[in-house]
Design a protein around this motif. Structure first.
Motif, short mmCIF file in Angstrom:
data_model
loop_
_atom_site.label_atom_id
_atom_site.label_comp_id
_atom_site.label_asym_id
_atom_site.label_seq_id
_atom_site.Cartn_x
_atom_site.Cartn_y
_atom_site.Cartn_z
N VAL A 302 0.89 -1.27 -0.13
CA VAL A 302 -0.16 0.04 -0.09
C VAL A 302 0.99 1.18 -0.23
N THR A 303 0.55 2.02 -0.87
CA THR A 303 1.75 3.45 -1.31
C THR A 303 1.32 4.20 -0.25
N GLY A 304 2.33 4.95 0.31
CA GLY A 304 2.10 6.19 1.36
C GLY A 304 2.07 5.64 2.70
N LEU A 305 2.35 4.52 3.05
CA LEU A 305 2.31 4.12 4.29
C LEU A 305 3.63 3.16 4.99
N THR A 306 4.26 4.32 6.15
CA THR A 306 5.36 3.95 6.66
C THR A 306 5.48 3.87 7.95
N GLY A 307 6.20 3.44 8.52
CA GLY A 307 6.23 3.70 10.11
C GLY A 307 5.00 3.19 11.06
N GLN A 308 4.05 2.27 10.28
CA GLN A 308 3.19 1.72 10.72
C GLN A 308 3.23 0.76 11.77
N THR A 309 2.56 0.90 12.82
CA THR A 309 2.71 -0.17 14.17
C THR A 309 1.29 -1.10 14.33
N VAL A 318 -9.83 0.51 5.78
CA VAL A 318 -8.71 0.20 6.17
C VAL A 318 -8.28 1.25 7.39
N LEU A 319 -8.05 0.66 8.52
CA LEU A 319 -7.20 1.90 9.27
C LEU A 319 -5.70 1.43 9.96
N THR A 320 -4.81 2.41 9.81
CA THR A 320 -3.72 1.99 10.16
C THR A 320 -3.29 2.91 11.44
N LEU A 321 -2.11 2.52 12.47
CA LEU A 321 -1.52 3.31 13.50
C LEU A 321 -0.21 3.66 13.13
N LYS A 322 0.15 4.69 13.03
CA LYS A 322 1.53 5.14 12.82
C LYS A 322 2.26 5.23 14.24
N ASN A 323 3.79 5.20 14.31
CA ASN A 323 4.31 5.36 15.32
C ASN A 323 4.41 6.51 16.00
N GLN A 337 -16.78 6.58 7.76
CA GLN A 337 -15.72 5.53 8.36
C GLN A 337 -14.26 5.94 8.35
N LEU A 338 -14.08 6.83 7.13
CA LEU A 338 -12.55 7.19 7.21
C LEU A 338 -12.25 8.38 7.93
N GLY A 339 -13.23 9.08 8.64
CA GLY A 339 -12.80 9.96 9.82
C GLY A 339 -12.37 11.39 9.25
N ASN A 340 -12.70 11.65 7.91
CA ASN A 340 -11.83 12.91 7.19
C ASN A 340 -12.87 13.88 7.03
N GLY A 341 -14.26 13.83 7.68
CA GLY A 341 -14.96 14.88 7.65
C GLY A 341 -15.75 14.78 6.31
N THR A 342 -15.84 13.74 5.38
CA THR A 342 -16.56 13.60 4.10
C THR A 342 -17.08 12.19 4.24
N THR A 343 -17.74 11.75 3.09
CA THR A 343 -18.11 10.58 2.78
C THR A 343 -17.68 10.21 1.38
N SER A 344 -16.36 10.61 0.92
CA SER A 344 -16.05 10.39 -0.36
C SER A 344 -14.92 9.27 -0.06
N ALA A 345 -14.88 8.21 -0.86
CA ALA A 345 -13.95 7.21 -0.73
C ALA A 345 -12.65 7.65 -1.33
N THR A 346 -11.64 7.03 -0.85
CA THR A 346 -10.30 7.24 -1.25
C THR A 346 -9.22 5.95 -1.49
N THR A 347 -8.52 6.12 -2.54
CA THR A 347 -7.70 4.71 -2.82
C THR A 347 -6.46 4.99 -2.25
N THR A 348 -6.15 6.01 -1.36
CA THR A 348 -4.63 6.42 -1.00
C THR A 348 -4.98 6.91 0.48
N PRO A 349 -4.09 6.41 1.59
CA PRO A 349 -4.16 6.66 2.74
C PRO A 349 -4.30 8.25 2.89
N ALA A 350 -5.30 8.75 3.96
CA ALA A 350 -5.33 10.06 4.52
C ALA A 350 -5.17 9.83 6.08
#
Length: 807
Positions: A302-309, A318-323, A337-350
């Motif tokens: 998955v692009t854009g995700l590093t330092g995940q714990t 998907v949810l991920t927790l960063k260090n 459910q993405l918690g970004n204040g919208t109801t629009s899907a996204t294919t990249t982590p935010a």
């Protein structure tokens, strides 16, 4: 000695003539998932995190489809959300709890897991406990009972170090590295070499060396001590990660993954977290346009995700927790459910806004959970069963006012919307608006009333499942919303119209009704006309062909009232009731369950003045104020004290009297419940109460009429499929009082005291009772006078009043 006279006035007047100059409030209760209660804010979902009420000291969380769990540092477990199968584990069965309740009898818990409708807990002594749904044996205690509302011990398991709940099955990892499974096994998700369900734990083949496990929609995952990932079960879209789409009932290695430390499973996709902090995904990545940026039968980064714990998977997000304590999300977002204040899907982590200091994450089907380092829990996404735990949910079990509505003269309720007609002839609508059913030219839901475009001089409305009707004073009918079956009646078949269109060829209409994809109208000459879908003969013209323009109902004349159910129709003629359309539940009332495409007479009813149609039942009001019901009775909607049991089919194909009702002046039918308005302005209600639509502060059904608490002075009633409406009698108008008197009155002297009463518009009321209180300095006397025309002047003589005399 001269004594000065003071007077104060109290009034009781008849306000009927002033209804259109005052506010007539509307109350609503029941299901509010699309804002149909109109109170200005459903809590159907939250697209930003909200704090779960009353929880501190939390160390772990887990999210199911409709409920959530939290483990506190003291070893207790707390649950909130849906509870129809006992998922909350507190010994009760209810629709939901929107704030956390303690799970009964558990102590020393170190982990919890929940899925579709069952829950699990792992105690520090290595034993596993489970509760909730059990039809596939997912509780693991050797039974397949419907459910258990309190925890039961999973048979034969000791030394367990991790647990995972999937859809109708469960997994446990023991300290020796073996994995055990129980529950549903149709896709081989138990991993024991067959597809037979098991109500007790069975070992996953020869798999050993396990360090982490996860369970999803039908696939199971495990990490071995060497960092490889293994999977078994459903593989229809590549969620096992071996490059094929073939199910496996034994553990197989996921291709190309090493360094794995944890896994997570969604409905039809899988995730792995590697020891370098990267996240890898495989399986389906598409659901109505959402995704994770990949679509693969083998793992891809998955692009854009590093330092995940830590990682977590919902049905399609998907949810991920960063260090650094931040939380990142991607995927489907229909409920926020993405918690970004919208109801629009996204294919990249935010990054989730407003969340820092997170130490654990979890995901339900369409909601998300985070534990912060202060021990508080935060949630966002779908809240249909209170799974956000902040004390709100999209139901109200008692009446709440619809915002910004005054001067209302009529109301109606659709499946997911409400309608109101104001005294000025305008129409206002609120709730679901995906196909233009609010009539304001838009397709956005509204939790407060919006004006329907272009309508004036409207005197009544009707609400169907996804379309609405308005009757103007000139006898024309207008329609808007869904038009897939021609239910708008303008000769077209279109997806929808978001503004009203005129129904073709109808004049002199006096009443309208709307059902599931069809409509009906009564003309002043007593004929009935219908249009829309006709699959069960509900148009009443002897055929089962749809019509996009009105067709006359056969054989009816002298009709005085009509009503529409889900797929059946009703009419009153000469005090008798006639019915046609769908009849599987006996809702036509003629003693059988055969559909009819022409009207048949309902048995045994005379003197009927009004009718109402529920989804699969019917209601009639007789002139003597009694109410009669027939058709489906599985939820007590016939009001005669009888309710079907689960799995039963309880009906009455002839009318039965609703218990204990008299003096009824109006009736309304929801999907599975009914309302009755009595001459004193009280509302009585009975039937299904799964969303609090009975308005009595509970979710318990009632098989006999009960009074709605807190409602008095009701002028009209309405019902949607799962909610109820009432328009209250307008309160008294604001009055102004002016008074003059001449001179000072001594005992034995006469004087004139003039009182003028008027409302805000400056007009004087025409009737009422005036109370005059005379106060002499140091002495007080009160005189009550008979009802007379207001605007008179009492004549006082000395210290008494000798009457009211006209001016």
């Amino acid at each position: 000695m001269t004594r000065q006279l003071w007077a104060s006035i109290a009034l009781m007047v008849s306000w009927a003539a002033y209804a259109q100059q005052t506010s007539a409030p509307v109350s609503a209760w029941g299901w509010d998932g699309e804002g149909q209660l109109g109170d200005g804010g459903t809590t159907y979902y939250s697209s930003t995190p909200v704090q779960v009420s009353g929880l501190t000291g939390v160390v772990a969380v887990s999210g199911g489809s409709y409920h959530s769990l939290a483990v506190k540092s003291n070893g207790t477990v707390w649950a909130w959300g849906g509870n129809g199968e006992g998922e909350l584990g507190n010994g009760t069965i209810s629709t939901y709890n929107s704030t956390p309740v303690q799970v009964s009898g558990l102590t020393g818990v170190i982990a919890a897991s929940t899925a579709y409708s069952h829950s699990m807990a792992l105690e520090s002594n290595g034993t596993v406990w489970a509760w909730g749904d059990n039809i596939y044996g997912e509780l693991g205690n050797g039974t397949t009972s419907n459910y258990s509302a309190t925890p039961v011990q999973v048979s034969g398991l000791t030394n367990v170090v991790a647990i995972a709940a999937g859809n109708d099955y469960s997994l446990a990892l023991k300290s020796d590295g073996t994995v055990w499974a129980w529950g549903e096994n149709n896709d081989g998700q138990l991993g024991n070499g067959n597809t037979t369900n098991s109500s007790v734990p069975v070992q996953v083949g020869s798999f050993t060396g396990g360090t982490a496990i996860a369970a999803g929609g039908g696939q199971s995952l495990a990490v071995k001590s060497g960092g490889t990932v293994w999977a078994w079960g459903n593989n229809a879209v590549g969620q096992l990660g071996n490059g094929t789409a073939t199910n496996s009932n034994t553990a197989i290695q996921t291709s190309g993954l090493t360094g794995g430390v944890s896994v997570a499973a969604g409905l039809n996709f899988s995730l792995a977290l590697k020891n370098d902090g990267t996240v890898w995904a495989w399986g389906s990545n598409a659901f109505e346009g959402s995704g994770f940026g990949i679509a693969s039968g083998t793992p891809a980064q998955v692009t854009g995700l590093t330092g995940q714990t830590a990682i977590a998977a919902g049905s399609y997000h998907v949810l991920t927790l960063k260090n650094d304590g931040t939380v990142w999300t991607m995927g489907y977002n229909n409920y926020g459910q993405l918690g970004n204040g919208t109801t629009s899907a996204t294919t990249t982590p935010a990054q989730v806004s407003g969340i820092t200091g997170a130490m654990a994450v979890a995901s339900g089907a369409s909601h998300s959970l985070v534990v912060k380092n202060d021990g508080t829990v935060w949630a966002w996404g779908w809240n249909g069963f209170g799974q956000l735990g902040n004390g709100t949910a999209p139901f109200s079990t008692t009446p709440v006012p619809v915002l910004s509505l005054t001067d209302v003269v009529a109301v109606a309720g659709g499946t997911s919307s409400g309608l109101a007609v104001k005294g000025d002839g305008t129409v206002w609508d609120w709730g679901l608006n995906t196909i233009g059913q609010l009539g304001n030219g838009l397709t956005m839901n509204s939790s407060t009333p919006v004006q329907v475009s272009g309508l004036t001089s409207v005197k009544s409305v009707a609400a169907g499942t996804s379309h609405n009707l308005a009757l103007q004073a000139n006898g024309t009918v207008w329609a808007w919303g869904n038009n897939a079956y021609g239910e708008l009646g303008n000769g077209t078949i279109t997806n929808y119209n978001s503004t009203p269109v005129q129904v073709t060829g109808l004049t002199n209409v006096v009443a309208v009704g709307a059902g599931q994809f069809y409509s009906m109208a009564l003309e002043s000459n007593g004929t009935v006309w219908a249009w829309g879908i006709n699959n069960y003969g509900q148009l009443g013209n002897g055929s089962t062909s749809n019509s996009s323009t009105p067709v006359q109902v056969s054989g009816l004349s002298g009709v005085t009232a009509i009503a529409v159910g889900y797929y059946h129709s009703l009419a009153v003629s000469g005090g008798a009731v006639w019915a046609w359309g769908y009849n599987a539940f006996g809702q036509l009332g003629n003693g059988n369950t055969t559909n009819s495409s022409t009207p048949v007479q309902v048995s045994g009813l005379t003197g009927v003045v009004a009718v109402a149609g529920g989804n699969y039942h019917s209601v009639a009001l007789e002139s003597n104020g009694t109410v009669w019901d027939w058709g489906d009775d599985n939820d007590g909607q016939l009001g005669n004290g009888i309710e079907g049991t689960p799995g039963s089919f309880t009906i009455s194909s002839t009318p039965v009297q609703a218990n204990g009702l008299s003096g009824v002046t109006a009736i309304a039918a929801g999907g599975y419940h009914n309302l009755a308005l009595t001459s004193g302005g009280a509302v009585w209600i009975w039937g299904w109460n799964g969303y609090g639509q009975l308005g009595n502060g509970t979710y318990a059904d009632s098989t006999t009429p009960i009074r709605v608490s807190g409602l008095t002075g009701v002028a009209s009633i309405g019902a949607g499929e799962y909610h109820s409406l009432a328009s209250l009698t307008p309160p008294p108008p604001a009055l102004s009082i002016s008074k003059t008197h001449t001179g000072s009155f001594a005992p034995g002297q006469s004087g004139v005291y003039t009182v003028v009463v008027s409302n805000a518009a400056g007009a004087a009321p025409t009737s009422g009772l005036i109370t005059v209180t005379e106060t002499w300095l140091g002495m007080r006397e009160q005189h009550l006078h008979a009802q007379r025309l207001l605007g008179t002047r009492p004549r006082f003589r000395g210290d008494h009043c000798d009457g009211i005399r006209g001016r």
